[in-house]
Write a protein that holds these residues in place. Structure first.
Motif, PDB file in Angstrom:
ATOM      1  N   PRO A 117       0.868  -1.300  -0.124  1.00  0.00           N
ATOM      2  CA  PRO A 117       0.077   0.050  -0.124  1.00  0.00           C
ATOM      3  C   PRO A 117       0.799   1.203  -0.037  1.00  0.00           C
ATOM      4  CG  PRO A 117      -0.798  -1.434   1.506  1.00  0.00           C
ATOM      5  CD  PRO A 117       0.660  -2.281   1.049  1.00  0.00           C
ATOM      6  N   LEU A 118       0.291   2.226  -0.805  1.00  0.00           N
ATOM      7  CA  LEU A 118       1.193   3.564  -0.977  1.00  0.00           C
ATOM      8  C   LEU A 118       0.414   4.509  -0.513  1.00  0.00           C
ATOM      9  CD1 LEU A 118       2.435   3.012  -4.671  1.00  0.00           C
ATOM     10  CD2 LEU A 118       3.671   2.798  -2.788  1.00  0.00           C
ATOM     11  N   VAL A 119       1.310   5.740  -0.286  1.00  0.00           N
ATOM     12  CA  VAL A 119       0.627   7.048   0.038  1.00  0.00           C
ATOM     13  C   VAL A 119       0.944   7.842  -0.857  1.00  0.00           C
ATOM     14  CG1 VAL A 119       0.566   8.860   1.701  1.00  0.00           C
ATOM     15  CG2 VAL A 119       0.434   6.788   2.675  1.00  0.00           C
ATOM     16  N   ILE A 120       0.001   8.610  -1.516  1.00  0.00           N
ATOM     17  CA  ILE A 120       0.410   9.894  -2.496  1.00  0.00           C
ATOM     18  C   ILE A 120       0.102  11.247  -1.543  1.00  0.00           C
ATOM     19  CG2 ILE A 120      -0.321  11.042  -4.821  1.00  0.00           C
ATOM     20  CD1 ILE A 120      -1.509   8.421  -5.715  1.00  0.00           C
ATOM     21  N   ALA A 121       1.217  12.133  -1.618  1.00  0.00           N
ATOM     22  CA  ALA A 121       0.921  13.153  -1.033  1.00  0.00           C
ATOM     23  C   ALA A 121       1.773  14.379  -1.631  1.00  0.00           C
ATOM     24  CB  ALA A 121       1.584  13.114   0.542  1.00  0.00           C
ATOM     25  N   GLY A 122       1.366  15.629  -1.104  1.00  0.00           N
ATOM     26  CA  GLY A 122       1.762  16.853  -1.660  1.00  0.00           C
ATOM     27  C   GLY A 122       1.029  17.936  -1.700  1.00  0.00           C
ATOM     28  N   PRO A 123       1.387  19.172  -1.926  1.00  0.00           N
ATOM     29  CA  PRO A 123       0.405  20.122  -1.994  1.00  0.00           C
ATOM     30  C   PRO A 123      -0.519  20.133  -3.345  1.00  0.00           C
ATOM     31  CG  PRO A 123       2.610  20.869  -3.003  1.00  0.00           C
ATOM     32  CD  PRO A 123       2.580  19.364  -2.571  1.00  0.00           C
ATOM     33  N   CYS A 124      -1.699  20.926  -2.874  1.00  0.00           N
ATOM     34  CA  CYS A 124      -2.752  21.069  -3.855  1.00  0.00           C
ATOM     35  C   CYS A 124      -2.259  21.763  -5.094  1.00  0.00           C
ATOM     36  CB  CYS A 124      -3.948  21.802  -3.441  1.00  0.00           C
ATOM     37  SG  CYS A 124      -4.960  22.350  -4.537  1.00  0.00           S
ATOM     38  N   ALA A 125      -1.573  22.802  -5.033  1.00  0.00           N
ATOM     39  CA  ALA A 125      -1.020  23.569  -6.063  1.00  0.00           C
ATOM     40  C   ALA A 125       0.513  23.961  -5.774  1.00  0.00           C
ATOM     41  CB  ALA A 125      -1.610  24.865  -5.995  1.00  0.00           C
ATOM     42  N   ILE A 126       1.258  23.685  -6.954  1.00  0.00           N
ATOM     43  CA  ILE A 126       2.740  24.128  -6.660  1.00  0.00           C
ATOM     44  C   ILE A 126       2.961  25.697  -6.792  1.00  0.00           C
ATOM     45  CG2 ILE A 126       5.054  23.958  -7.919  1.00  0.00           C
ATOM     46  CD1 ILE A 126       3.983  21.229  -9.273  1.00  0.00           C
ATOM     47  N   GLU A 127       3.375  26.047  -5.628  1.00  0.00           N
ATOM     48  CA  GLU A 127       3.555  27.428  -5.543  1.00  0.00           C
ATOM     49  C   GLU A 127       4.833  28.257  -5.733  1.00  0.00           C
ATOM     50  OE1 GLU A 127      -0.317  27.188  -2.442  1.00  0.00           O
ATOM     51  OE2 GLU A 127       1.654  28.037  -1.821  1.00  0.00           O
ATOM     52  N   GLY A 143       8.976   7.874   4.058  1.00  0.00           N
ATOM     53  CA  GLY A 143       8.554   6.807   3.185  1.00  0.00           C
ATOM     54  C   GLY A 143       7.580   7.285   1.931  1.00  0.00           C
ATOM     55  N   VAL A 144       7.105   8.334   1.698  1.00  0.00           N
ATOM     56  CA  VAL A 144       6.486   8.572   0.659  1.00  0.00           C
ATOM     57  C   VAL A 144       7.117   8.378  -0.654  1.00  0.00           C
ATOM     58  CG1 VAL A 144       4.641  10.241  -0.279  1.00  0.00           C
ATOM     59  CG2 VAL A 144       4.791  10.051   2.274  1.00  0.00           C
ATOM     60  N   LYS A 145       6.393   7.698  -1.351  1.00  0.00           N
ATOM     61  CA  LYS A 145       7.330   7.413  -2.801  1.00  0.00           C
ATOM     62  C   LYS A 145       6.640   8.187  -3.998  1.00  0.00           C
ATOM     63  CE  LYS A 145       8.559   2.638  -1.426  1.00  0.00           C
ATOM     64  NZ  LYS A 145       8.492   1.396  -1.797  1.00  0.00           N
ATOM     65  N   VAL A 146       5.411   8.996  -3.858  1.00  0.00           N
ATOM     66  CA  VAL A 146       4.780   9.659  -4.825  1.00  0.00           C
ATOM     67  C   VAL A 146       4.493  10.976  -4.355  1.00  0.00           C
ATOM     68  CG1 VAL A 146       2.904   9.387  -6.578  1.00  0.00           C
ATOM     69  CG2 VAL A 146       3.917   7.412  -5.652  1.00  0.00           C
ATOM     70  N   LEU A 147       5.149  11.830  -5.080  1.00  0.00           N
ATOM     71  CA  LEU A 147       4.675  13.126  -4.715  1.00  0.00           C
ATOM     72  C   LEU A 147       3.680  14.088  -5.752  1.00  0.00           C
ATOM     73  CD1 LEU A 147       5.729  15.808  -3.312  1.00  0.00           C
ATOM     74  CD2 LEU A 147       7.413  16.169  -5.285  1.00  0.00           C
ATOM     75  N   ARG A 148       2.676  14.559  -5.064  1.00  0.00           N
ATOM     76  CA  ARG A 148       1.664  14.966  -5.831  1.00  0.00           C
ATOM     77  C   ARG A 148       1.934  16.917  -5.952  1.00  0.00           C
ATOM     78  NH1 ARG A 148      -3.537  16.204  -6.162  1.00  0.00           N
ATOM     79  NH2 ARG A 148      -3.067  18.433  -6.461  1.00  0.00           N
ATOM     80  N   GLY A 149       1.491  17.577  -7.037  1.00  0.00           N
ATOM     81  CA  GLY A 149       1.479  18.872  -6.833  1.00  0.00           C
ATOM     82  C   GLY A 149       0.808  19.357  -8.412  1.00  0.00           C
ATOM     83  N   GLY A 150      -0.300  20.284  -8.244  1.00  0.00           N
ATOM     84  CA  GLY A 150      -0.733  20.857  -9.447  1.00  0.00           C
ATOM     85  C   GLY A 150      -0.002  22.022  -9.944  1.00  0.00           C
ATOM     86  N   ALA A 151       0.474  21.641 -11.392  1.00  0.00           N
ATOM     87  CA  ALA A 151       0.906  22.928 -12.105  1.00  0.00           C
ATOM     88  C   ALA A 151      -0.188  23.550 -12.729  1.00  0.00           C
ATOM     89  CB  ALA A 151       1.849  22.502 -12.952  1.00  0.00           C
ATOM     90  N   ALA A 176      10.947  16.146  -7.100  1.00  0.00           N
ATOM     91  CA  ALA A 176      11.092  14.685  -6.940  1.00  0.00           C
ATOM     92  C   ALA A 176      11.974  14.066  -7.291  1.00  0.00           C
ATOM     93  CB  ALA A 176       9.641  14.329  -8.014  1.00  0.00           C
ATOM     94  N   ASP A 177      12.851  14.562  -8.315  1.00  0.00           N
ATOM     95  CA  ASP A 177      13.942  13.899  -8.431  1.00  0.00           C
ATOM     96  C   ASP A 177      14.929  14.253  -7.365  1.00  0.00           C
ATOM     97  OD1 ASP A 177      13.305  13.225 -11.166  1.00  0.00           O
ATOM     98  OD2 ASP A 177      14.128  15.002 -12.246  1.00  0.00           O
ATOM     99  N   GLU A 178      15.054  15.252  -6.726  1.00  0.00           N
ATOM    100  CA  GLU A 178      15.999  15.550  -5.791  1.00  0.00           C
ATOM    101  C   GLU A 178      15.847  14.616  -4.338  1.00  0.00           C
ATOM    102  OE1 GLU A 178      19.075  17.362  -3.361  1.00  0.00           O
ATOM    103  OE2 GLU A 178      18.413  17.865  -5.639  1.00  0.00           O
ATOM    104  N   TYR A 179      14.638  13.984  -4.344  1.00  0.00           N
ATOM    105  CA  TYR A 179      14.342  13.102  -3.177  1.00  0.00           C
ATOM    106  C   TYR A 179      13.832  11.664  -3.562  1.00  0.00           C
ATOM    107  CZ  TYR A 179      15.107  17.456  -0.618  1.00  0.00           C
ATOM    108  OH  TYR A 179      15.446  18.486  -0.150  1.00  0.00           O
ATOM    109  N   GLY A 180      14.196  11.544  -4.810  1.00  0.00           N
ATOM    110  CA  GLY A 180      13.955  10.077  -5.363  1.00  0.00           C
ATOM    111  C   GLY A 180      12.433   9.654  -5.382  1.00  0.00           C
ATOM    112  N   MET A 181      11.571  10.439  -5.627  1.00  0.00           N
ATOM    113  CA  MET A 181      10.111  10.386  -5.807  1.00  0.00           C
ATOM    114  C   MET A 181       9.526  10.251  -7.082  1.00  0.00           C
ATOM    115  SD  MET A 181       9.129  12.778  -2.635  1.00  0.00           S
ATOM    116  CE  MET A 181       7.519  12.382  -2.202  1.00  0.00           C
ATOM    117  N   ALA A 182       8.419   9.801  -7.460  1.00  0.00           N
ATOM    118  CA  ALA A 182       7.674   9.659  -8.676  1.00  0.00           C
ATOM    119  C   ALA A 182       6.910  10.968  -8.500  1.00  0.00           C
ATOM    120  CB  ALA A 182       6.885   8.656  -8.873  1.00  0.00           C
ATOM    121  N   PHE A 183       6.495  11.747  -9.567  1.00  0.00           N
ATOM    122  CA  PHE A 183       5.729  12.947  -9.617  1.00  0.00           C
ATOM    123  C   PHE A 183       4.635  12.636 -10.540  1.00  0.00           C
ATOM    124  CE2 PHE A 183       5.834  17.363 -11.920  1.00  0.00           C
ATOM    125  CZ  PHE A 183       4.689  17.938 -10.813  1.00  0.00           C
TER     126      PHE A 183
END
Length: 359
Positions: A117-127, A143-151, A176-183
């Motif tokens: 099981p995964l957690v997807i997390a990040g801000p609503c909008a990229i600011e 341990g979160v592997k997937v970063l979200r953010g709205g452009a 995402a690249d800096e911290y080894g995450m999917a975007f």
């Protein structure tokens, strides 16, 4: 028993067997017609043809049944044939477990949807750069592997913050690249698919665009993971059909996301349809995500609903996290700050393991 009745019943039995053979033969022909209609993208139901057949049959009616009874009988036959055609179609749908019984796993960098099981997390909008990098650093350490953010942000008001566009994509990719995450980020327009795909690992098609068939097809042609959110008022079947548009273009990397549907309820942003998410797990082979942020709009409800979703067997939960939600440029009330996210993780931590490890 009166011999004459026995004789006549024997005759009825013979006729019934003949009728059954003819009905079966008719059903096979109707199914063949349905296959051709599906191939050509035509509707199975043809009201003009049905009226023509009923007119012909009543004109040829020799009695003793009235024309009304003949119409009623044949309408039931037509209805049964239509149901048969639709059932045949469903057996061929690419999203269906009848087509692919085993679960689909979607691998995105270090994350596997359909695995642990995964957690997807990040801000609503990229600011800003600071916002994205501080959030990505914080989440990756947990341990979160997937970063979200709205452009590109779809907003109800045309005057609300619409996102940073391509500049936001660059910031999300870099963090995402800096911290080894999917975007993962949303694409809203067919004209933006190419540029969003250049920076994102997962294309999100939002609730407002679930019925944007041109966008679904375009995403299907890219052969990269697509997170498909259920529409605000979409049925489960419509949600599956939207996934089929992507799958039909050859892209099998579809992730379904239940994010709550619009009901008469006013105390939550939407109403989480957990039964729809469970149905998606049962009827499709695709990974399923539950977005508790958009479903509730209330931070105090997110952990209990995330627990329910994970216990029900979904593959990931989706939340929004911001360094300082009070000054966020969109959806302030549904974004957790860092302390709130830590509390959220603590509340669901025992469920963020494969079912076998929990038993």
């Amino acid at each position: 028993m009166e011999p004459r009745i026995l004789e006549l019943r024997g005759e009825i039995d013979r006729i019934n067997r003949e009728l059954l053979k003819l009905l079966s033969e008719r059903a096979r022909v109707a199914a063949a017609i349905g296959d051709i209609q599906t191939e050509l993208g035509l509707s199975h139901y043809d009201p003009v043809r049905e009226e023509e057949m009923l007119a012909y049959l009543t004109a040829e009616n020799p009695g003793p049944f009235s024309d009304g009874v003949i119409k009623k009988l044949f309408k039931e036959i037509f209805k049964a044939s239509l149901v048969l055609q639709e059932q045949e179609d469903k057996r061929k749908f690419l999203y269906s477990r009848e087509t692919k019984p085993e679960d689909t796993k979607v691998r995105v960098r270090n994350a596997v949807f359909g695995g642990e099981p995964l957690v997807i997390a990040g801000p609503c909008a990229i600011e800003s750069e600071e916002q994205m990098f501080s959030t990505a650093e914080f989440l990756s350490r947990r341990g979160v592997k997937v970063l979200r953010g709205g452009a590109f942000k779809p907003r109800t008001s045309p005057y609300a913050f619409q996102g940073l566009g391509v500049e936001g994509l660059k910031l999300g990719r870099a963090a995402a690249d800096e911290y080894g995450m999917a975007f993962v980020t949303e694409v809203m327009d067919t004209r933006d698919v190419e540029v969003v795909a250049e920076y994102a690992d997962i294309l999100q098609i939002g609730a407002r665009n679930m019925h944007n068939f041109a966008l679904l097809k375009e995403a299907g042609r890219l052969h990269m993971p697509v997170l498909l959110k259920r529409g605000l008022s979409a049925t489960v079947e419509e949600w599956f059909y939207a996934a089929e548009y992507i799958l039909s273009q050859g892209n099998g990397q579809v992730i379904l996301a239940e994010r709550g549907i619009r009901t008469y309820e006013k105390w939550t942003r939407n109403t989480l349809d957990l039964s729809g998410a469970v149905l998606a797990k049962q009827l499709t082979h695709l990974p399923v995500v539950v977005d508790v942020a958009h479903a509730t709009g209330r931070i105090e409800l997110m952990a209990p609903l995330a627990r329910a979703a994970l216990a029900a067997g979904v593959d990931a939960v989706h939340v929004e996290v911001h360094p300082n939600p009070k000054v966020a440029m969109s959806d302030n009330n549904q974004q957790m700050d860092f302390d709130q996210f830590d509390a959220f993780l603590k509340a669901i931590g025992d469920l963020l393991k494969p079912a076998a490890a929990r038993s």
